[in-house]
Each structure stands twice: as C-alpha cells, then as structure tokens.
Write a protein that holds these residues in place. Structure first.
Motif, PDB file in Angstrom:
ATOM      1  N   LEU A  48     -24.434  22.817  22.649  1.00 11.88           N
ATOM      2  CA  LEU A  48     -23.348  23.660  23.121  1.00 11.88           C
ATOM      3  C   LEU A  48     -22.069  22.840  23.132  1.00 11.88           C
ATOM      4  O   LEU A  48     -22.006  21.781  23.754  1.00 11.88           O
ATOM      5  N   GLU A  50     -18.341  22.898  24.253  1.00 12.85           N
ATOM      6  CA  GLU A  50     -17.297  23.509  25.054  1.00 12.85           C
ATOM      7  C   GLU A  50     -16.018  22.743  24.755  1.00 12.85           C
ATOM      8  O   GLU A  50     -16.064  21.618  24.273  1.00 12.85           O
ATOM      9  N   ARG A  51     -14.931  23.309  25.014  1.00  8.22           N
ATOM     10  CA  ARG A  51     -13.617  22.806  24.611  1.00  8.22           C
ATOM     11  C   ARG A  51     -13.529  21.284  24.433  1.00  8.22           C
ATOM     12  O   ARG A  51     -13.167  20.806  23.376  1.00  8.22           O
ATOM     13  N   THR A  55     -22.706  19.249  24.909  1.00  5.20           N
ATOM     14  CA  THR A  55     -23.847  19.067  25.795  1.00  5.20           C
ATOM     15  C   THR A  55     -25.151  19.444  25.090  1.00  5.20           C
ATOM     16  O   THR A  55     -25.176  20.346  24.271  1.00  5.20           O
ATOM     17  N   ARG A  60     -27.783  24.454  30.453  1.00  2.00           N
ATOM     18  CA  ARG A  60     -26.471  24.987  30.060  1.00  2.00           C
ATOM     19  C   ARG A  60     -26.566  25.837  28.796  1.00  2.00           C
ATOM     20  O   ARG A  60     -25.896  26.860  28.676  1.00  2.00           O
ATOM     21  N   ALA A  64     -25.735  29.824  28.587  1.00  2.00           N
ATOM     22  CA  ALA A  64     -24.705  30.324  27.673  1.00  2.00           C
ATOM     23  C   ALA A  64     -25.226  31.454  26.797  1.00  2.00           C
ATOM     24  O   ALA A  64     -24.496  32.414  26.517  1.00  2.00           O
ATOM     25  N   LEU A  70     -20.165  34.481  24.006  1.00  2.00           N
ATOM     26  CA  LEU A  70     -19.807  33.160  24.512  1.00  2.00           C
ATOM     27  C   LEU A  70     -18.361  33.185  24.999  1.00  2.00           C
ATOM     28  O   LEU A  70     -17.539  33.949  24.501  1.00  2.00           O
ATOM     29  N   ARG A  71     -18.067  32.341  25.942  1.00  2.00           N
ATOM     30  CA  ARG A  71     -16.697  32.239  26.456  1.00  2.00           C
ATOM     31  C   ARG A  71     -15.774  31.713  25.354  1.00  2.00           C
ATOM     32  O   ARG A  71     -16.245  31.106  24.389  1.00  2.00           O
ATOM     33  N   CYS A  74     -16.026  28.075  23.238  1.00  2.00           N
ATOM     34  CA  CYS A  74     -17.406  27.654  23.501  1.00  2.00           C
ATOM     35  C   CYS A  74     -18.212  28.044  22.254  1.00  2.00           C
ATOM     36  O   CYS A  74     -18.206  29.188  21.830  1.00  2.00           O
TER      37      CYS A  74
END
Length: 80
Positions: A48, A50-51, A55, A60, A64, A70-71, A74
C-alpha cells in the motif's frame, strides 16, 4: 466436493477419466485456488502506497481494500 461460489471450466484432453476422477481434479484445483486467494497471500503480493509512505503491513492493506474506493493519493501496488 465443497460447495463454493466459483465457476470452473475444466477442459480435459483425455475422455477416459471417470466422473470421480474429474471431481477429484476439480477439488484439487479448488484447494490450490483457496490457498492462493487467502488474505495472507494477497498481503504478501501487494503493498500500500500512501502519499509519503509505503507499507507492507497486512492490517493496513486489508483495511484499505475493505472500502469501495481507495482514498486520494493511496495506491495498491502488486509486487509481482
């Protein structure tokens, strides 16, 4: 044979197999797919992003993918 929610199309070159042998082959395929489609294997094959962070934590990743989208910023990346 386990009752699963999947349709398998099995093409056989040899017509001399009995119904029991075909059913056993389908059961073996189901066991292989069940192992490879497990959440642990999914988390092993993905990461994953993220900005500002990457990870590999299974908790997590699973959190997700439970959401429908997804946000922003992300990304789920396959490591293969």
């Amino acid at each position: 044979m386990n009752n699963t929610n999947r349709d398998l199309l099995v093409l056989l070159k040899d017509h001399s197999l009995s119904d029991h042998a075909i059913e056993q082959q389908v059961e073996y395929l189901h066991l292989i797919l069940q192992h490879t489609e497990s959440p642990e294997q999914f988390c092993t094959a993905h990461e994953l992003v993220e900005r500002n962070r990457i990870t590999n934590k299974p908790r997590r990743i699973l959190r997700a993918i439970r959401e429908t989208e997804l946000r922003p910023f992300c990304f789920l990346i396959n490591r293969n």
